[in-house]
Enzyme design. Structure first.
Site, PDB file in Angstrom:
ATOM      1  N   GLU A 146       0.805  -1.223   0.000  1.00 13.14           N
ATOM      2  CA  GLU A 146       0.000   0.000   0.000  1.00 13.14           C
ATOM      3  C   GLU A 146       0.845   1.284   0.000  1.00 13.14           C
ATOM      4  OE1 GLU A 146      -3.002  -0.411   3.054  1.00 13.14           O
ATOM      5  OE2 GLU A 146      -3.889  -2.140   2.039  1.00 13.14           O
ATOM      6  N   GLU A 266      -5.290  -8.392  -0.561  1.00  7.69           N
ATOM      7  CA  GLU A 266      -6.041  -8.156   0.679  1.00  7.69           C
ATOM      8  C   GLU A 266      -7.468  -7.794   0.282  1.00  7.69           C
ATOM      9  OE1 GLU A 266      -4.623  -5.322   3.513  1.00  7.69           O
ATOM     10  OE2 GLU A 266      -2.522  -5.920   3.298  1.00  7.69           O
TER      11      GLU A 266
END
Length: 485
Positions: A146, A266
């Site tokens: 991320e 995810e």
């Protein structure tokens, strides 16, 4: 439609160091024996608690793979392969003091890219030497986590792109067939993950860098401001995961990397590690609804995570604290667990998949999954969490009944196994009914494990199988129809 089983391609866990714990490993053994995933992905392979990287005199790099080997040995022994997230930054290589989580993972660019490149290449070389090149060619190497969020990347977008360039060259220097990808962006509120993905594709294309797979995290949440200007978590429309996967698919298909795989490494109903929704019966139909709508779009959609043995915010203080896991930290299976248990029973051919059901053909009959997916009330979805408490989690949903009428043509003798998952069989419901103890006894935990399983019944079938059933809110029904021997 052929079933590509993208829903069991990958499962996830919090960080590498947690994977050295006996209870973590015992839970993963259970997951593999009852569901069976192909890959696992987690943070922190280079975190200092794994001790992979150190420096000696004059900054000379020193490598230690003892803990790495113990973890990878176990993962391979239970039938999994790793998606190795390359991160976070070892303290000796950190260019600033930015960290994330209770366990303080360093989230900054390296102060020396040559040493970072050496760390990556030495890790890959060691893996090849220990497990063999053919094995490691089946793994995936994902560059960071991320980097479009400030909390996970204390650097610029250009610095992340440089990290990718350094990392992909380091991995490919060992063997050009090894699979590397990114940018592992968070999609919580679509803020900029799609733009980041486009920029990443542009950078890699301009610099002729390989991208074997693209990764992203399509959390269906957003972060509205309250009247005091504080962020709070809200939830997007129930179709948001479907739309997000469509958008990612379109971007990749229109790029020069259109043949690359897409691994969504995810995904959950939210990225909140203390979101009380995660323990509720809502999660089973939420998972099934989204899986049913996305066949054929991506190569994996990895649920975050398999266990509540997970310490981003430290250990969860409540028995059911809203952790991400399919299983809580005491080993009690949640409704989300049984969604994947049911999905694992689907056959290789999907005959029908819509927002309420999946029907598949198996080797000896059919597997049917029906569910009643009730979504959030508007005020809750928009960030008002006042109706949600530890022991009352039902008032935030728009509940309704759902009627089903199916007919499955059959010839010959069959039997049907029927599994019902509902509020009454959920671990959360049974825990609350038991008094919601924050320190349950061993006997209470045993009872919760015993009671929190789907209801089961069987029947014989001698002609076409007709189903007329009304499912209560969040109820899930799996019917396994098998030809009699």
């Amino acid at each position: 439609m052929k079933n590509n089983r993208y829903y069991t391609r990958c499962i996830t866990a919090g960080r590498a160091g947690e994977g050295l714990r006996a209870d973590w490993q015992e839970q993963l053994k259970t997951v593999q024996s009852e569901i069976g995933f192909e890959y696992i992905r987690f943070h922190g392979i280079f975190h200092d608690d794994m001790a992979v990287y150190d420096e000696g005199e004059n900054g000379r790099p020193i490598f230690f793979f003892g803990y790495f080997d113990k973890l990878l040995d176990f993962i391979l022994d239970v039938g999994l392969k790793p998606i190795l997230e390359l991160g976070f930054m070892p303290e000796k290589l950190a260019s600033n003091d930015g960290t994330v989580f209770w366990w303080r993972g360093h989230t900054c660019p390296p102060k020396n890219y040559e040493k970072w490149s050496l760390l990556v290449s030495e890790t890959v070389k060691h893996s090849v030497a220990r497990y063999g090149l053919d094995e490691v060619r089946t793994w995936f190497f994902e560059v960071w986590n991320e980097p479009n969020l400030d909390s996970f990347w204390h650097g610029t977008q250009a610095e992340y792109f440089e990290l990718y360039r350094s990392s992909v060259k380091a991995v490919k220097s060992v063997d050009p067939e090894l699979k590397v990808g990114g940018p592992s962006t968070s999609g919580a509120d679509f803020r900029d993950d799609l733009n980041h993905l486009k920029a990443f594709i542009g950078f890699c294309s301009e610099n002729k860098l390989p991208v074997d797979f693209f990764s992203a995290h399509p959390y269906p949440t957003y972060w509205p401001l309250d009247t005091n200007g504080n962020e709070k978590m809200g939830y997007m429309a129930e179709t948001s995961t479907i739309e997000h996967l469509d958008n990612i698919r379109k971007i990749v298909d229109s790029s020069v990397y259109s043949e690359a795989q897409i691994h969504l490494t995810e995904w959950n109903s939210s990225p909140g590690p203390r979101d009380l929704i995660h323990d509720t019966p809502f999660m089973a139909p939420f998972i099934l609804y989204n899986i049913s709508q996305n066949f054929g779009k991506v190569d994996s959609l990895a649920f975050w995570t398999f266990t509540d043995i997970f310490e981003e915010n430290g250990p969860g203080k409540s028995e059911f604290h809203g952790g991400f896991g399919l299983i809580n930290h005491s080993g009690i299976k949640k409704p989300s667990y049984y969604a994947y248990r049911f999905l694992s029973q689907l056959g290789d051919e999907i005959l029908e998949a819509d927002s309420r059901k999946i029907i598949s053909r198996t080797d000896d009959g059919y597997t049917v999954i029906l569910w009643n997916f009730c979504y959030y009330r508007d005020e809750f979805a928009q960030g008002d969490r006042s109706a949600l408490t530890l022991t009352d989690r039902d008032r935030v949903f728009k509940e309704k009944d759902e009627f089903f009428a199916l007919n499955i043509p059959l010839e010959g003798e069959y039997s049907a196994e029927i599994y019902m998952l509902n509020k009454e069989t959920s671990a959360l419901h049974n825990w609350i009914k038991m008094g919601a103890s924050e320190s349950p006894s061993r006997e209470q935990i045993r009872l919760l494990k015993e009671q929190s399983v789907p209801e089961f019944s069987t029947c014989k079938i001698s002609s076409d199988y007709s189903v007329k059933i009304t499912l209560k809110p969040f109820e899930v029904c799996m019917i396994k129809i098998k030809k009699s021997q």
